[in-house]
Design an enzyme around this catalytic site. Structure first.
Site, PDB file in Angstrom:
ATOM      1  N   LYS A 205      92.997  15.643  51.168  1.00 17.38           N
ATOM      2  CA  LYS A 205      92.474  14.338  51.559  1.00 17.38           C
ATOM      3  C   LYS A 205      93.614  13.347  51.765  1.00 17.38           C
ATOM      4  O   LYS A 205      94.633  13.417  51.060  1.00 17.38           O
ATOM      5  CB  LYS A 205      91.572  13.775  50.451  1.00 17.38           C
ATOM      6  CG  LYS A 205      90.275  14.503  50.207  1.00 17.38           C
ATOM      7  CD  LYS A 205      89.535  13.848  49.046  1.00 17.38           C
ATOM      8  CE  LYS A 205      88.261  14.576  48.700  1.00 17.38           C
ATOM      9  NZ  LYS A 205      87.225  14.416  49.739  1.00 17.38           N
ATOM     10  N   ARG A 279      79.639  22.100  47.331  1.00 13.87           N
ATOM     11  CA  ARG A 279      78.540  23.039  47.596  1.00 13.87           C
ATOM     12  C   ARG A 279      78.839  24.429  47.027  1.00 13.87           C
ATOM     13  O   ARG A 279      77.926  25.182  46.692  1.00 13.87           O
ATOM     14  CB  ARG A 279      78.278  23.101  49.099  1.00 13.87           C
ATOM     15  CG  ARG A 279      79.425  23.648  49.913  1.00 13.87           C
ATOM     16  CD  ARG A 279      79.346  23.237  51.387  1.00 13.87           C
ATOM     17  NE  ARG A 279      79.603  21.815  51.556  1.00 13.87           N
ATOM     18  CZ  ARG A 279      79.539  21.182  52.731  1.00 13.87           C
ATOM     19  NH1 ARG A 279      79.190  21.857  53.825  1.00 13.87           N
ATOM     20  NH2 ARG A 279      79.788  19.898  52.824  1.00 13.87           N
TER      21      ARG A 279
END
Length: 426
Positions: A205, A279
């Site tokens: 990120k 997820r």
């Protein structure tokens, strides 16, 4: 500074305080002026203004202070440093007890989400979560699986994401069973994403996105707090909790693009984005929840930036194939004065993350609805995904900057709504 009295009024302030002034002042008191149709929002904004003015000791005085006005004032007045003090007005015994529970449990949620990653490891998150629920009931059993034991027990999503960190990943399995009957039906399973820091892994990120990643365990904090509040309110049916906790860091041991995870339910997943890790850990919790055969499954996760783009920080995002259950949650959100918004989830979303090497990839095709495809990915780990399953993408969990209603940091939005929903499920 001495303690100031805070009064409520549905009358407009005197002209010297300005047109539509929210606050007026005298030597020993401050009055909040509100319009009836916007009462709670005005009270919360007033709390935020008073905190901004450095007024850190107040007494709620005069008429009009009921449970909801007290609570909304506190939502705005509280900050991440937790240095403001309130003397509460006289409430009914029932309302006083409810306020006490909210102050303990929802403030716990806000505090643990605000906690720096340095002091909140995956194991510490699991441990503190079990400790919170143990405060409200002795009718619980729990187990924490950590590190290499996750691999032994075939929790490959949590293990794979967490193996790049020196701090071991952890899975909390908690069973609230007030009947103590081991064959009692499980009414609901709660599953929470507990990524205690998310660097993005090798799909790193930018710093501007990474700075708030202490809050990537907000889903775990939300379901833990919701269960605690539901118990405190008297819910008496069996509920299980799974928290999927890990750091997502870069190291020689970290998982890489192109890796393939094989899950206990037989599904294989190719990694094409290590920043789509939430997820991957949730999948383990959902498989376990599904095997319990509960009446309902609810998962919560700070899963996608797409949900925030859709609804901002103002709503928690709700996705589900089950209209009846989704509507039940929205009714609970109205009762509890919390903001939820339903985003689309359809069968075609389940085909939008193809892989040439595995059953599915872990992130969607370009130019697809990110929040919807993320929810659709999770559906592969629930057999009957079209019924009795809710996914909450926690878009309102944390604010990187203050607003007119909220201080910078965690909000606690959603705890009351899910607790309310849990009390209605059968």
């Amino acid at each position: 500074m001495s303690t100031l009295s805070i009064l409520l009024s549905d009358q407009v302030a005197q002209p010297q305080w300005g047109k539509d002034a929210l606050l007026s002042y005298c030597q020993e008191s401050i009055t909040i002026h509100y319009k009836t149709e916007h009462r709670l929002g005005a009270i919360q904004r007033a709390g935020r203004k008073l905190d901004n003015q450095g007024i850190n000791s107040i007494k709620l005085s005069g008429s009009g202070w009921d449970l909801e006005s007290c609570w909304h004032f506190w939502l705005g007045y509280r900050n991440a440093k937790n240095n403001n003090k309130v003397s509460w007005p006289k409430l009914s015994t029932e309302d006083k007890q409810e306020l006490k529970h909210r102050l303990a449990i929802i403030d716990w949620c806000r505090d643990i989400v605000n906690q720096p990653a340095e002091t909140l490891s995956p194991l510490e998150l699991a441990t503190q979560s079990a400790k919170l629920i143990s405060t409200y009931s002795s009718d619980i059993k729990y187990n924490i699986i950590t590190g290499e034991a996750l691999k032994t027990h075939d929790y490959m999503g949590i293990y794979t994401v967490g193996k790049g960190s020196d701090r071991p990943a952890a899975l909390l399995e908690l069973d609230y069973n007030p009947s103590q009957n081991p064959k009692a039906p499980i009414v609901a399973c709660l599953v929470g994403k507990g990524i205690t820091f998310d660097s993005g892994g090798y799909s790193l990120k930018p710093s501007s996105f990474m700075e708030s990643m202490r809050a990537d365990m907000g889903g775990a904090a939300l379901v833990t707090s919701a269960l605690a509040l539901a118990i405190a309110r008297g819910v008496n049916h069996r509920i299980k909790l799974y928290l999927c906790c890990a750091d997502n860091l870069v190291s020689g041991n970290a998982f890489k693009l192109g890796d393939i995870i094989r899950y206990r339910n037989g599904k294989t997943v190719e990694i094409d984005n290590t920043d789509a890790e939430g997820r991957l850990v949730l999948a383990d919790g959902l498989i376990s929840a599904d095997k319990d055969k509960p009446h309902y499954i609810i998962d919560c996760a700070t899963l996608t930036g797409a949900a925030k783009i859709a609804v901002g920080n103002d709503y928690q995002s709700l996705l589900s194939f089950d209209d009846k259950l989704a509507n039940a949650l929205l009714v609970s959100s109205e009762i509890e004065h919390e903001a939820f918004w339903r985003l689309p989830l359809a069968e075609f979303h389940r085909s939008q993350f193809p892989s040439s090497f595995a059953d599915i990839a872990n992130s969607g095709l370009p130019n697809t609805a990110g929040a919807s495809t993320a929810a659709a990915f999770l559906s592969y780990f629930i057999k009957n995904y079209k019924q009795n399953w809710l996914h909450i993408d926690c878009s309102a969990t944390f604010r990187k900057s203050a607003s007119a209603l909220w201080a910078t940091g965690a909000t606690g939005i959603g705890v009351r709504t899910i607790a309310n929903l849990l009390s209605t499920l059968k």
